[in-house]
Enzyme design. Structure first.
Site, mmCIF file in Angstrom:
data_model
loop_
_atom_site.group_PDB
_atom_site.id
_atom_site.type_symbol
_atom_site.label_atom_id
_atom_site.label_comp_id
_atom_site.label_asym_id
_atom_site.label_seq_id
_atom_site.Cartn_x
_atom_site.Cartn_y
_atom_site.Cartn_z
ATOM 1 N N GLY A 201 -8.397 -3.502 -7.940
ATOM 2 C CA GLY A 201 -8.456 -4.958 -7.875
ATOM 3 C C GLY A 201 -7.154 -5.471 -7.319
ATOM 4 O O GLY A 201 -6.273 -4.687 -6.951
ATOM 5 N N ARG B 101 -1.553 -6.954 -7.024
ATOM 6 C CA ARG B 101 -0.323 -7.640 -6.589
ATOM 7 C C ARG B 101 -0.680 -8.751 -5.612
ATOM 8 O O ARG B 101 0.062 -9.024 -4.676
ATOM 9 C CB ARG B 101 0.636 -6.668 -5.939
ATOM 10 C CG ARG B 101 -0.041 -5.868 -4.855
ATOM 11 C CD ARG B 101 0.897 -5.141 -3.979
ATOM 12 N NE ARG B 101 0.147 -4.125 -3.263
ATOM 13 C CZ ARG B 101 0.642 -3.393 -2.305
ATOM 14 N NH1 ARG B 101 1.866 -3.575 -1.917
ATOM 15 N NH2 ARG B 101 -0.088 -2.487 -1.716
ATOM 16 N N LYS C 27 0.185 -12.082 -1.233
ATOM 17 C CA LYS C 27 0.305 -10.653 -1.543
ATOM 18 C C LYS C 27 1.746 -10.356 -1.941
ATOM 19 O O LYS C 27 2.666 -10.619 -1.167
ATOM 20 C CB LYS C 27 -0.111 -9.841 -0.305
ATOM 21 C CG LYS C 27 -0.161 -8.347 -0.532
ATOM 22 C CD LYS C 27 -0.763 -7.641 0.679
ATOM 23 C CE LYS C 27 -0.631 -6.135 0.553
ATOM 24 N NZ LYS C 27 -1.078 -5.444 1.775
ATOM 25 N N ASP D 228 -11.783 1.032 -0.700
ATOM 26 C CA ASP D 228 -11.312 -0.311 -1.075
ATOM 27 C C ASP D 228 -10.512 -0.948 0.059
ATOM 28 O O ASP D 228 -10.136 -2.113 -0.040
ATOM 29 C CB ASP D 228 -10.458 -0.251 -2.353
ATOM 30 C CG ASP D 228 -9.316 0.737 -2.252
ATOM 31 O OD1 ASP D 228 -9.581 1.925 -2.004
ATOM 32 O OD2 ASP D 228 -8.148 0.329 -2.401
ATOM 33 N N ASN D 229 -10.260 -0.187 1.115
ATOM 34 C CA ASN D 229 -9.575 -0.754 2.282
ATOM 35 C C ASN D 229 -10.513 -0.836 3.480
ATOM 36 O O ASN D 229 -10.058 -0.905 4.625
ATOM 37 C CB ASN D 229 -8.337 0.089 2.628
ATOM 38 C CG ASN D 229 -7.276 0.007 1.544
ATOM 39 O OD1 ASN D 229 -7.232 -0.959 0.787
ATOM 40 N ND2 ASN D 229 -6.432 1.010 1.461
ATOM 41 N N ASP E 234 -5.161 -4.068 5.087
ATOM 42 C CA ASP E 234 -4.233 -3.219 4.350
ATOM 43 C C ASP E 234 -3.371 -2.347 5.250
ATOM 44 O O ASP E 234 -3.644 -1.173 5.461
ATOM 45 C CB ASP E 234 -4.982 -2.356 3.322
ATOM 46 C CG ASP E 234 -4.333 -2.533 1.965
ATOM 47 O OD1 ASP E 234 -3.108 -2.638 1.930
ATOM 48 O OD2 ASP E 234 -5.056 -2.595 0.962
HETATM 49 P P1 AMP Z 1 -3.375 -0.181 -1.675
HETATM 50 O O1 AMP Z 1 -2.787 1.193 -1.588
HETATM 51 O O2 AMP Z 1 -2.432 -1.237 -1.194
HETATM 52 O O3 AMP Z 1 -4.710 -0.264 -1.056
HETATM 53 O O4 AMP Z 1 -3.542 -0.463 -3.224
HETATM 54 C C1 AMP Z 1 -4.359 0.299 -4.071
HETATM 55 C C2 AMP Z 1 -4.437 -0.357 -5.429
HETATM 56 O O5 AMP Z 1 -3.166 -0.351 -6.066
HETATM 57 C C3 AMP Z 1 -4.907 -1.787 -5.422
HETATM 58 O O6 AMP Z 1 -5.699 -2.005 -6.562
HETATM 59 C C4 AMP Z 1 -3.617 -2.568 -5.507
HETATM 60 O O7 AMP Z 1 -3.790 -3.847 -6.053
HETATM 61 C C5 AMP Z 1 -2.779 -1.686 -6.408
HETATM 62 N N1 AMP Z 1 -1.349 -1.858 -6.161
HETATM 63 C C6 AMP Z 1 -0.657 -1.434 -5.099
HETATM 64 N N2 AMP Z 1 0.643 -1.761 -5.208
HETATM 65 C C7 AMP Z 1 0.795 -2.403 -6.376
HETATM 66 C C8 AMP Z 1 1.911 -2.985 -7.078
HETATM 67 N N3 AMP Z 1 3.142 -2.970 -6.581
HETATM 68 N N4 AMP Z 1 1.665 -3.558 -8.263
HETATM 69 C C9 AMP Z 1 0.427 -3.571 -8.775
HETATM 70 N N5 AMP Z 1 -0.650 -3.048 -8.181
HETATM 71 C C10 AMP Z 1 -0.479 -2.457 -6.995
HETATM 72 MG MG MG Z 2 -5.823 -1.839 -0.634
#
Ligand code: AMP
Ligand code: MG
Length: 476
Positions: free
Chosen positions: A88, A91, A111, A246-247, A256
């Site tokens: 979800g 951030r 973001k 999810d991306n 992303d």
């Molecule tokens: P991503 O790798 O950016 O696609 O993120 C994968 C998941 O990790 C998603 O649910 C993001 O919301 C969560 N996420 C990534 N970075 C952070 C962060 N710094 N704090 C909290 N959640 C994160």
């Molecule tokens: Mg993502």
């Protein structure tokens, strides 16, 4: 100069299990880095107001604008092939939606806006490096004519974010057709919340694929949009780097920009991401990974495809099986244009593959080789220039049969300038010393990637041996 955003929120009207309603977390000292005036105008937002103190406060999450209905969206997803039942916006906060000047609904999301119930172990924050990277690369993609989320603004927070070292915190304002992902469907399907799944499908169809009929029609439309998208990535040497479900968007926009990168010298197995140890998301694997992700969407949509499960599986399977053919056609269209062909002949795919093979064997720069085709500079891209000569003869013969305006087609299909890794890195490093000039210059040159001024030739050059960026890192 008033900050007014004409919010018209539809996601917030979906059932409660779609999100957690909450405001962004305020930061210590918001500071403006950049506002995207062109995009602001598209959205009917006054760019000057956005850059004012009130605007920057909003962009940093310190003030919630009137009409916003801030929330964190929930989703799930397969990450590197492994199932995560709950992801979800960990951030990010969706402020709401606006209608752009073409009447299209667009999400406005912060973001790096602080923790949410979906943050897991994360701090909910972003640092300036990934924010600059996403800003540069997403806007460059847009200028290249490739569907993508956009960057409306970047601000600093006056706070420190701890990663491998302490870095300045930042928030990116992301604009998207929506933030609905394959993983959003997977979330409700895994919980067998069929009512929510149906509501999500109805919402996604109305919003992105209004001509699609039912869940099967939606699946076909997403397959189509994503095949077109990834073929276009391949055409500019783009490696997404984290093609998790999810991306993968339902809209067909690139989303992303974590460890993504554009290739310098061409090799089909190129990987940059530091977390992609096994090359799952290597350049040439992107179509295979995409079809895997689309098969997950098909599985998630099955409960909406009628009572007869066998028939539903058969229909969804047939749809997914159409992908390779569809992708090949999209890919061929992209690369035919890149070598200046307006017509189609049976041998074209072989001709293109032969060039790519030679490029890989001769460490030819992807962007500069295509851009130089038809000029003497092309053969200089090859470590063994004679390797190119034989191909060129065949190509010239094919061009003669084509008879189109190859030069102008190629000039529109082969960018002169892309956001090369070492340049993005350079812009990030400068920004860390509060010098935003390299970032500004990159943004301005990349806004017209098919034409560039003599003075910007340095930005078209591949890195020196010492300047090569071998690894990119996620923004987390
Ligand atoms: P991503 O790798 O950016 O696609 O993120 C994968 C998941 O990790 C998603 O649910 C993001 O919301 C969560 N996420 C990534 N970075 C952070 C962060 N710094 N704090 C909290 N959640 C994160
Ligand atoms: Mg993502």
């Amino acid at each position: 100069m008033t900050l007014h955003i004409a919010f018209d929120n539809s996601y917030a009207a979906l059932p409660a299990q779609f999100y957690t309603r909450m405001p962004p977390t305020p930061v210590r000292a918001p500071g403006l880095v950049k506002v995207n005036a062109g995009l602001a105008a598209e959205l009917g937002i006054d760019a000057e107001a956005l850059a004012s103190d009130a605007g920057v406060a909003m962009l940093a999450g310190n003030a919630v604008p009137e009409g916003a209905d801030p929330l964190a969206q929930v989703y799930a997803g397969h990450q590197f092939g492994g199932w995560s039942p709950q992801l979800g916006d960990g951030r990010a906060i969706l402020l709401g939606e606006v209608r752009d000047r073409d009447g299209k609904r667009r999400d406005i999301q912060l973001k790096g806006s602080g923790p949410t119930p979906y943050s897991r172990m994360g701090d909910g924050r972003a640092w300036l490096g990934p924010v600059i990277r996403e800003y540069v690369v997403s806007e460059a993609m847009h200028a290249l004519g490739i569907p993508t989320t956009r960057a409306l603004a970047a601000v600093t927070t006056g706070e420190t974010v701890l990663r491998e070292a302490p870095f300045p915190g930042a928030v990116l304002t992301r604009v998207a057709a929506s933030h609905i992902r394959v993983g959003t469907f997977q979330y409700f399907a895994a919980r067998q919340d069929i009512a929510a799944l149906q509501a999500l499908a109805d919402h996604a169809i109305a919003r992105h694929h209004p001509r699609a009929e039912g869940a099967l029609g939606l699946l076909d439309a997403v397959i189509d949009a994503q095949a077109r998208l990834v073929a276009r990535w391949m055409g500019v040497g783009f490696i997404h780097g984290v093609m998790n479900t999810d991306n993968t968007t339902i809209s067909g926009e690139t989303i992303d920009y974590g460890p993504c990168a554009f290739m310098d010298s061409y090799h089909p197995e190129t990987v940059y991401s530091s977390i992609d140890q096994f090359g799952r998301y290597a350049f040439n694997r992107q179509p295979d990974i995409l079809v895997w992700n689309l098969a997950q969407l098909a599985t998630a949509l099955l409960p909406l495809m009628g009572e007869d499960r066998e028939a539903a599986i058969e229909a969804a399977t047939a749809s997914v099986h159409r992908f390779p053919e569809m992708f090949r056609a999209e890919w061929l269209a992209v690369f035919r244009a890149k070598i200046g062909l307006a017509s189609a002949e049976d041998g074209d795919a072989d001709l293109i593959h032969r060039l790519l093979d030679l490029m890989a064997q001769n460490q030819a720069d992807f962007t500069n080789t295509f851009r130089a085709l038809g000029t003497p500079a092309a053969r200089d891209q090859f470590t063994d220039p004679t390797a190119f000569d034989g191909w060129e003869t065949k190509w010239q013969a094919r061009l003669a049969r084509d008879g189109g305006d190859a030069a102008s087609l190629m000039a529109q299909s082969n960018p002169a300038v892309i956001p090369r890794n070492h340049r993005v890195e350079e812009a990030i490093q400068a920004a860390l010393s509060e010098d935003f000039a390299p970032f500004g210059r990159l943004m301005s040159v990349l806004s017209t990637p098919y034409s560039f001024a003599e003075g910007d030739t340095d930005l078209t050059k591949p890195p020196t041996e010492q300047g090569v960026v071998r690894q990119t890192f996620c923004g987390t």
